[in-house]
Write a protein that holds these residues in place. Sequence first.
Motif: not given
Lengths: 115, 544, 228
Positions: B246, B250, B304, B308-310, B312-314, B317, B321, B381
Amino acid sequence: MAGHAKASGDANTSGHGGHHVVPVRVYLGVFAALLVLTALTTAAAFRDLGPFNNVVALGIAVLKATLVVLFFMHVKYSTRLTGLVIAAALCWMVILVALTLGDYWARGWLGVAGR
Amino acid sequence: MSAAPTETGSEPRTHYLNDGYGIKSWLLTTDHKRIAILYLISITVFFALGGLMAVLIRLELATPEGDLFQPDMYNRLFTMHGIFMIFFFLIPGVPAVLGNFFIPIMVGARDLAFPRLNLLSWYIFNIGGIFAFWAMMHGGIDTGWTFYTPYSTTYASTHVLPTALGIFIAGFSSILTGLNFVVTVHRMRAPGLTWFRLPLFVWAMYATSLIIILGTPVVAVTILLVGAERLFGVGIFDPALGGDPLLFQHLFWFYSHPAVYIMVLPSMGVVSEIVPAFARRKIFGYRFIAYSSIALAVLGFLVWGHHMFVAGMSIYAATIFSILSMLVAVPSAIKVFNWTATLYKGAVSWETPMLYALGFIGLFTIGGLTGVMLATLGIDLHVHDTYFIVAHFHYIMVGGAIMGYLGGLHYWWPKITGKLYSRFWSRISAGVIFIGFNVTFLPQFILGYLGMPRRYHSYPPEFQVLNVMSSAGATILGVGYVIPLVYFIWSMRYGKQASSNPWGAVGLEWETTSPPPTHNFETQPVVSRGPYEYPPPKEAPVVA
Amino acid sequence: MSPDGHATAVHGGGAHAAAAHAGHFDSAEQQRESASLGMWVFLVTELMFFGGLFLAYIVYRSAWPEAFGAASHHLDVRLGTFNTIVLIGSSLTMALAVRSAQLGRRQAVVIFLVLTMILGATFLGVKAYEYHHKAVEHLLPGHGFQFEGADPRHASMFFCLYFAMTGLHALHMIVGLGILTVMLIMGARGRFSAAYYNPIECSGLYWHFVDIIWIFLFPLLYLLERHG
């Protein structure tokens, strides 16, 4: 460093054609200050200051960098635009680090794997 | 600002095009106008390459079965399509061609601040392109243009390194161009040309340059780390060795999301020039448009994480975003509303550049609004990595960026070459491109919403009707792109001589001759009023 | 300027002052300011370039402080401190070289540049020795990596970042030495004067920037978690 700043202040007029020649004693003073700070940060590293270890190490590094930028790199005698450029760079570094760390920091909060 | 004395006679005069002939006078030139032409040639070649891949992709997708290519080959096709189009056409596109040509003229300077650096950046760009091209000829790369780890590290079986190196090198070219623009805008403005007298194209290019300067180095170091991981077997992004994939995303998106604004902001600048010129009205909300360019440059760096929504980010966060991403709609909407307000009660003429500009406004609005949908966590998602995304970013990058690029090229072509192109064919082609584009990408919104994932070479048969529509549209679009190529080249030889101001527009670039002299102006222009003073004073008396 | 707001054209296109500046600038002052701004903007890109590495370092250090602490004990603080002092000294001599150029003192420029280069080369020599030492101790990340601590996987990550950051820094030093060589030749030929010293001033900015990167690398890599 106030003394050095003052010393250089009155040297402003000695510039050639609008630019600035910094007196040697300012450079030497900055050099001495950098050496002292280096000694200080190395000494501090071997003491356990608890939560302040990182703060002291990085605080001194920031101080040293500031001295280099202001005097060796002449930002103290430069236009405001130069300051703005530096401020923008630092601001974007903060964006990069803060938003990324925000994710890492909050990664485990939900207690669900991968969230 | 208007009407510096310009000649109207037809006696031969020296301009940048006839100021020296021969290959050396081009390859060693430091004239920003000639370098712009060199860039135009380079990026047209890369556009053709990327377009060729797009043709093959749409051919494969005309049928549900994977009958034309193996999956491996298909992966390589869409990857190389993305890499050529994004890194070697869209990012340099408007800045390196139109920006290079017109920023010095618009600020009333004789050249960019660093002319030799400018030439160097063209060479660097081509070296980067050659690396990518070499990789393509030797089997290509199949990671997707995003180089996600571990596709690009642990599981890479294709030419990741040469391609990555090519992009790394091209990045330097981009940085040097941005640096040149920033210094030029700060230091080279003509007497009297204050910041708020600058054309909005210059504002947009300035904002673009800021993004280039602040973002590109981050992706450069990311590419270096991927290279190190590949070469030395270390694990900065490899979970097996303690790394986090990840982190790659980023770092990558820190640049590559703002890169979208590198592509579309310059086109917004072009539209801000064209709309007042063909509505014969002073632009509405000049300062709002200027500030919104800067706002886009800043906000573009805060969003940015929505890629990365799917991933595995918090989720916390992701929420931040998501909200920040919606904020981007504000400056974008400010621009669209102000262009629309400029059109209101304007004397709109349907010249070719205006058709492209109007096309931009419509298509960018669709792309932008679907962007707001995608910024919403719940919807993202659902449609993540489907054709909905593909359609969305093509509306921004093709419907937005390329429409603006073509609009600008049509608007300034008489200035660049001193020749007029066919009014009839250019308007036809603008229409064909608009129709072809929508037929290609509107069905993809529906396909994505129905759940067709991107990056597969085969799909369930029930999706075929929409896919055939899309492929048919791509054919129309392809024809639309070939027509300008023909009449532009035709115009260079047979086109009628253009006057110095064929559109009756205002702006410093229209006050010099067509094509401009080598040092842009016969006399140093002095600016005493703001831009877009429409309607231009009738046959303004020439002040000598 | 005419009252109806039209631009007037003033003479100025071809007429330049006698001062040495490139043809597309109006004055030497404009050229100097442009060069300086350009250099600062370039340094911004350099900062963001290192920024990615600093970010990676912060993320991994905060994730595994113990492993990173244990790994950093394998670095030699004495050598690190020595190198810090050397680099600070080279910044001083660099600043003095620029100052001499501003004053048109040709010989002093040469002397200070040579001193700067000697100090820079010393730094690189010490760095090479440290790298060699790490190789001998099997601390090069990759297949030959050996680390007898609690968490060799993440200690390896520390050394990954250590080599990436110091390696990139050393690369900048090497480039800097190349630039200074050019400055030395220009200085020895007496090309710098009170009216023209852009190149050496910009080289100085670059050199100081590289120094600043080290000022942060030193505590981050050598000093944190060093006690106990």
